[in-house]
Design an enzyme around this catalytic site. Sequence first.
Site, PDB file in Angstrom:
ATOM      1  N   GLU A 134     -49.855  11.110 -34.474  1.00  0.00           N
ATOM      2  CA  GLU A 134     -49.291   9.777 -34.739  1.00  0.00           C
ATOM      3  C   GLU A 134     -50.009   8.631 -34.033  1.00  0.00           C
ATOM      4  OE1 GLU A 134     -45.117  10.345 -33.780  1.00  0.00           O
ATOM      5  OE2 GLU A 134     -44.825  11.757 -35.416  1.00  0.00           O
ATOM      6  N   GLU A 241     -44.597  19.517 -41.197  1.00  0.00           N
ATOM      7  CA  GLU A 241     -43.218  19.335 -40.716  1.00  0.00           C
ATOM      8  C   GLU A 241     -42.261  19.068 -41.880  1.00  0.00           C
ATOM      9  OE1 GLU A 241     -42.973  16.501 -37.477  1.00  0.00           O
ATOM     10  OE2 GLU A 241     -44.932  17.071 -36.681  1.00  0.00           O
TER      11      GLU A 241
HETATM   12  C1  HAH Z   1     -42.218  14.121 -35.716  1.00  0.00           C
HETATM   13  N1  HAH Z   1     -42.286  12.710 -35.634  1.00  0.00           N
HETATM   14  C2  HAH Z   1     -42.924  14.790 -34.534  1.00  0.00           C
HETATM   15  O1  HAH Z   1     -44.261  15.074 -34.858  1.00  0.00           O
HETATM   16  C3  HAH Z   1     -42.235  16.071 -34.102  1.00  0.00           C
HETATM   17  O2  HAH Z   1     -42.849  16.540 -32.941  1.00  0.00           O
HETATM   18  C4  HAH Z   1     -40.767  15.854 -33.844  1.00  0.00           C
HETATM   19  O3  HAH Z   1     -40.146  17.046 -33.402  1.00  0.00           O
HETATM   20  C5  HAH Z   1     -40.132  15.314 -35.063  1.00  0.00           C
HETATM   21  C6  HAH Z   1     -40.827  14.526 -35.888  1.00  0.00           C
HETATM   22  C7  HAH Z   1     -41.765  11.984 -36.721  1.00  0.00           C
HETATM   23  C8  HAH Z   1     -41.362  10.569 -36.468  1.00  0.00           C
HETATM   24  C9  HAH Z   1     -41.140  10.045 -35.205  1.00  0.00           C
HETATM   25  O4  HAH Z   1     -41.298  10.819 -34.133  1.00  0.00           O
HETATM   26  C10 HAH Z   1     -40.773   8.711 -35.024  1.00  0.00           C
HETATM   27  C11 HAH Z   1     -40.604   7.908 -36.083  1.00  0.00           C
HETATM   28  C12 HAH Z   1     -40.783   8.441 -37.331  1.00  0.00           C
HETATM   29  C13 HAH Z   1     -41.153   9.750 -37.503  1.00  0.00           C
END
Ligand code: HAH
Length: 335
Positions: A134, A241
């Site tokens: 990200e 995911e």
């Molecule tokens: C994901 N982010 C992460 O990669 C993962 O490690 C976590 O467990 C869940 C989702 C998605 C995300 C975020 O963290 C913040 C805003 C939007 C999407």
Amino acid sequence: MYRNIPSLGERYRPYFRIGAAVNAKSLHTHRDLLVKHFHSVTAENEMKWEEIHPEDRRYEFAKADALVEFARNCGMYVRGHTLVWHNQTPASVFLDDLGQPAAASVIERRLEEHVATVLDRYKNDIGCWDVVNEAVVDNDTGFLRESRWLQALGDEYIAKAFRIAHQVAPGALLFYNDYNETKPDKSERIYKLVAGLLDQGVPIHGIGMQGHWMLDDPALGEIERAIDRYASLGVRLHITELDVSVYGNVHGTGGQSKAMLPYDDVLARRLAKRYGDLFSLLRDRADVIESVTFWGIADDDTWRDNFPVRGRKDWPLLFDVNHDAKLAFWSVVEF
Ligand code: HAH
């Protein structure tokens, strides 16, 4: 019940690996589903910096080790998640002993040491890693996210992380992973980032498309375009995911209405239709998609119950709260 249904993983063997995010508890509570339906596991949290390396010079490997051992015993592949991210990373990584911002050289050494230590420990067990998670911005006001990594080390932190990972575990496949990865503007930024890394000869082998999708968004055509655009870089693609929130994005609200829906037959059928359409597209692109990992196993344990709305029950997976196959399961295996 599950004994009498086909194996999702077996059904998809000709197409791509099927994986699931697990945690220390679900390895036990969802063991039967895992062993029967999945080829691969990912730690939902246990390999994130704050969990595996909570303090300078203190690593906590027990939970990650248990996951890796589970996979070894069951003959499963492991996707590592994640090394360098702006979330779930201790603030102390960026501070000195006095609680002041640490010097760039100190932060850089910590990054190198972290990546090298974790990669080295699992170099014989983990086939691929989300090295950087990200790192690009969501909205149209820039390119790279203004994270503490960027502030301390500049854009170079990304290439650096990949180079160290490759040096320590030359056999591991290294991924850049992100969400909203199908949105036209953001997918161009992800494309540009990865293309730039490839141009500089950085060892990056794939793009992780998180796949946190909704009933009505993104449109199939948008997903298809993103897959094709990324694939044109010649890198591997993993859906890393996947889950499909039953809350839609009607009116562009991002599925953030607070109201809880009843999970009735109508919703179950809509989710099944959506999953059927998604997997039909993914099968069509099986030449470039190597792995599809769900962010969870069954609806009794899903981060979606708290995201984007805290405490709102969601039903985003193929198995229900009792671990029985949902209608959506059947629309994914029957084609
Ligand atoms: C994901 N982010 C992460 O990669 C993962 O490690 C976590 O467990 C869940 C989702 C998605 C995300 C975020 O963290 C913040 C805003 C939007 C999407």
